[in-house]
Design a protein around this motif. Structure first.
Motif: not given
Length: 484
Positions: A179-181, A205-206, A323-325
């Motif tokens: 998901r991080w992508l 980023r988000s 993803n969180n990072r």
């Protein structure tokens, strides 16, 4: 049972070869896509609107295209599923234009996933985990493809439903790991003035895709070890009152299409709902054509990519942490996972070659590969660059105002279907506003037809015959018992 599922997942590792042997890649490229875009109504100052829910619209609880939350300032535009990306974007544009033409007063649509400023009367009615908005992509593999693939796995799965559910489960597992992508490529909520995000002291980023934003897999965890374990956890959370229904499980990806966990097992998932994309302010539809071409191909990759089931729990947790990072990284910096991203894109390009991907898909891969190694091309950074010296909220308001002007000043009532007569566009606009589903179809001679459906009643009329009636008169003629 877990051993059986694990063996089945091992067997799915040859799925790419099966797809090529069966020659179903082209059908996979035409998998159904549906779009749901969440957004807020705001006033001309960029604050949450205090206008009532548009009176021209039907009851939002039952509307097929236009939903609203309990505050009725946050709404959702929902398209029908469509195998054609151009078709789904045209409908999305038509639905959003219909919503714009139904707004009260000076209302306009907030273009960011990060929330607008709140008025005192509405601030307390929105939970912090519901503040952000986003784009949901609904994806389903065509049933004929499922059936042909299943013919190779009948010894592993007792029914085609069991096979389909396990195929979607594999895609969910791979999605959580990667998901991080999507967060890197499409993250577009770099900051917010809302107090709920006061812990963030630098651009990111988000916000939405971090553990401070949209409810994610760090809360109310479900097992992804097997379909049976996943369903058992859903049932348990409903039993304990942690969830009211299966639809209340808020996750970045989930199986949809059944009313209860048990029917998920008996009739199977109809589609996957991906809820990990931020709204982009660089297209008035909230999502770009390139993003959708990428998403379609990315879903095929998630389908054929092997999963290490021997250490599933660890790799899923690592995916959540990655993803969180990435979501909380400084957007102007190269992501710490850039090398891994480059490797994924290399795999995607090989897959595109093996499956003879369309030029639109390969072009999306090429463009987004460049984004992978150039963070200045990511939406989060582009928002800052476009905003310049003004605050992000001011930039968002200027975008919202421009979109409103463009929509309402267009010479065409519904530009995406502007080739239709003005009267036909009026009929479709009224149908959308009142919650009547519409479909543009052709008869056996190639004549253009408009099919309208409300509840269990479907009516079909030739486009040329629409010219004989006033729009309101035609709607009443077709649905005499319809009540607003």
């Amino acid at each position: 049972m877990l051993k059986t599922v694990k063996r089945g997942m091992d067997m799915l590792d040859n799925l790419l070869q099966v797809i090529k042997d069966e020659g179903v890649a082209e059908q996979l490229f035409h998998s159904l896509i549906g779009i749901e875009v969440e957004a807020y109504r705001v006033d001309k100052e960029g604050r949450l609107s205090e206008q009532p829910y548009p009176r021209k619209l039907g009851k939002h609880e039952y509307h097929p295209y236009l939903k609203a939350d309990k505050t009725k300032t946050k709404f959702e535009v929902v398209t029908d599923p469509n195998p054609n990306i151009g078709g789904v974007l045209d409908q999305l544009d038509t639905l959003q234009t219909a919503f714009y033409r139904s707004l009260e007063g000076d209302d306009r649509i907030w273009p960011l996933s990060a929330p607008p400023r709140a008025n005192g009367t509405t601030n307390g009615t929105v939970n912090s985990d519901e503040l952000t908005t986003g784009v949901h992509v609904n994806y389903s593999i065509p049933d004929p493809v499922i059936n042909r693939l299943y013919s190779h796995y009948q010894s592993e799965y007792a029914t085609v439903i069991e096979f389909k559910n396990n195929l979607y489960l594999r895609m969910m597992q791979n999605f959580i790991c990667n998901r991080w992508l999507l967060t890197y490529l499409f993250g577009a909520s770099p900051e917010s003035t809302h107090s709920a995000f006061s812990k963030i002291d630098h651009p990111v980023r988000s916000i939405r895709n971090s553990d401070l934003g949209f409810v994610n897999l760090t809360t109310k965890k479900l097992s992804y070890a097997s379909v049976e374990a996943h369903i058992a956890d859903l049932n348990q959370q409903i039993k304990l009152g942690q969830l009211a229904t299966i639809a209340d499980y808020q996750a970045p990806i989930r199986m949809r299409g059944s009313e209860t966990p048990d029917t998920l097992k008996s009739i199977g998932a109809r589609y996957l709902e991906i809820r990990a994309l931020d709204n982009t302010p660089f297209t008035s539809n909230g999502i770009s054509r390139h993003a959708l071409y990428f998403m379609k191909f990315f879903m095929i990759d998630l389908m054929v990519r092997p999963v290490d089931t021997s250490r599933l729990s660890a790799i899923l947790q690592l995916g959540i942490e990655k993803n969180n990072r990435v979501a909380l990284e400084l957007p102007t910096a190269h992501t710490y996972l850039e090398n891994e991203g480059v490797s994924i894109f290399s795999d995607l390009k090989v897959l595109a070659s093996e499956l003879n991907a369309h030029i639109e898909q390969t072009a999306a891969l090429d463009d987004l590969f460049e984004v992978m190694t150039h963070p200045e091309l990511t939406p989060a950074v582009m928002i800052y660059n476009r905003a310049g010296n003004q605050a992000i909220d001011s930039f968002a308001l200027s975008v919202a105002t421009r979109w409103r002007t463009e929509r309402l000043s267009s010479r065409k009532l519904l530009p995406a279907i502007g080739r239709l007569s003005h009267k036909a566009q009026q009929v479709i606009l009224i149908a959308i506003q009142r919650g009547i589903q519409y479909y543009q179809i052709k008869d056996e001679q190639g004549g253009d037809l408009l099919m309208l459906t409300y509840e269990s009643i479907t009516q079909v009329i030739l486009m040329i015959d629409i010219e004989k009636y006033e729009p309101e008169q035609l709607i009443h003629k077709l649905f005499p018992t319809f009540e607003m």
